[in-house]
Design an enzyme around this catalytic site. Sequence first.
Site, PDB file in Angstrom:
ATOM      1  N   HIS A   1       0.832  -1.289  -0.026  1.00  9.53           N
ATOM      2  CA  HIS A   1       0.201   0.048   0.141  1.00  9.53           C
ATOM      3  C   HIS A   1       0.906   1.153   0.094  1.00  9.53           C
ATOM      4  O   HIS A   1       1.055   1.740   1.134  1.00  9.53           O
ATOM      5  CB  HIS A   1      -0.916   0.002   1.287  1.00  9.53           C
ATOM      6  CG  HIS A   1      -1.828   1.043   1.007  1.00  9.53           C
ATOM      7  ND1 HIS A   1      -2.038   2.210   1.413  1.00  9.53           N
ATOM      8  CD2 HIS A   1      -3.376   0.727   0.779  1.00  9.53           C
ATOM      9  CE1 HIS A   1      -3.387   2.725   1.329  1.00  9.53           C
ATOM     10  NE2 HIS A   1      -4.045   1.825   0.668  1.00  9.53           N
TER      11      HIS A   1
ATOM     12  N   ILE B   1       1.795   4.685   1.371  1.00  5.04           N
ATOM     13  CA  ILE B   1       0.929   5.602   2.281  1.00  5.04           C
ATOM     14  C   ILE B   1       0.364   4.790   3.040  1.00  5.04           C
ATOM     15  O   ILE B   1      -0.017   3.417   2.912  1.00  5.04           O
ATOM     16  CB  ILE B   1      -0.256   6.107   1.350  1.00  5.04           C
ATOM     17  CG1 ILE B   1       0.378   7.137   0.359  1.00  5.04           C
ATOM     18  CG2 ILE B   1      -1.216   6.808   2.075  1.00  5.04           C
ATOM     19  CD1 ILE B   1      -0.751   7.533  -0.867  1.00  5.04           C
TER      20      ILE B   1
ATOM     21  N   GLY C   1      -5.850   4.508   5.491  1.00  4.46           N
ATOM     22  CA  GLY C   1      -6.694   5.462   6.398  1.00  4.46           C
ATOM     23  C   GLY C   1      -7.422   4.623   7.691  1.00  4.46           C
ATOM     24  O   GLY C   1      -7.573   5.072   8.729  1.00  4.46           O
ATOM     25  N   VAL C   2      -7.827   3.352   7.236  1.00  2.00           N
ATOM     26  CA  VAL C   2      -8.306   2.600   8.291  1.00  2.00           C
ATOM     27  C   VAL C   2      -7.430   2.393   9.333  1.00  2.00           C
ATOM     28  O   VAL C   2      -8.013   2.000  10.419  1.00  2.00           O
ATOM     29  CB  VAL C   2      -8.913   1.339   7.385  1.00  2.00           C
ATOM     30  CG1 VAL C   2      -7.740   0.186   7.085  1.00  2.00           C
ATOM     31  CG2 VAL C   2      -9.688   0.457   8.498  1.00  2.00           C
TER      32      VAL C   2
ATOM     33  N   GLU D   1      -7.916   2.883  13.349  1.00  2.00           N
ATOM     34  CA  GLU D   1      -7.271   1.802  14.471  1.00  2.00           C
ATOM     35  C   GLU D   1      -6.272   2.432  15.580  1.00  2.00           C
ATOM     36  O   GLU D   1      -6.514   2.294  16.636  1.00  2.00           O
ATOM     37  CB  GLU D   1      -6.703   0.362  13.493  1.00  2.00           C
ATOM     38  CG  GLU D   1      -6.273  -0.525  14.639  1.00  2.00           C
ATOM     39  CD  GLU D   1      -7.381  -0.992  15.357  1.00  2.00           C
ATOM     40  OE1 GLU D   1      -6.982  -1.561  16.636  1.00  2.00           O
ATOM     41  OE2 GLU D   1      -8.635  -1.131  15.122  1.00  2.00           O
TER      42      GLU D   1
END
Length: 150
Positions: free
Chosen positions: A52, A58, A61-62, A66
């Site tokens: 990723h 990067i 976002g998840v 978390e």
Amino acid sequence: MSETGFDVVEVLKRLPHRYPLLLVDRVAELVPDERIHAVKAVSFNEQFFQGHFPGAPIMPGVLQIEALAQAAGVLAVESLGLAGSGKLVYFMAIENAKFRSPVTPGVLLDLKVSFVQKRARVCKFAGEASVDGKVTCEVQFTAMIADAPE
């Protein structure tokens, strides 16, 4: 009352998470019943950077959400006196998540979370992640305090 300087050893005493999913490296400040400021050192060695994205890493976002949730877990454990109780903090809802700026390797991700509402079993939080004062993620979420599964 404010506590400063939890290192990762102290974080591990308050969270059940372990590598590679432990996303809080240090607590800079904790004000029980109010707020926490935790830090995640984002390293190129993180497993998620392998896919990723290759050539343009990067942080997903998840995983920022978390990390904020784990910081909230430390805040809840301290505020509700749950250390050593075996209780866990589970997501119930994630609302109004906004991603403002990418998080790349080599930065310190500041995780700031505050209580919006606190009850014995359900808590609502507001969280903001940032790098060098620039917001990368904002979210509101709800969590439930419960026993660990058997």
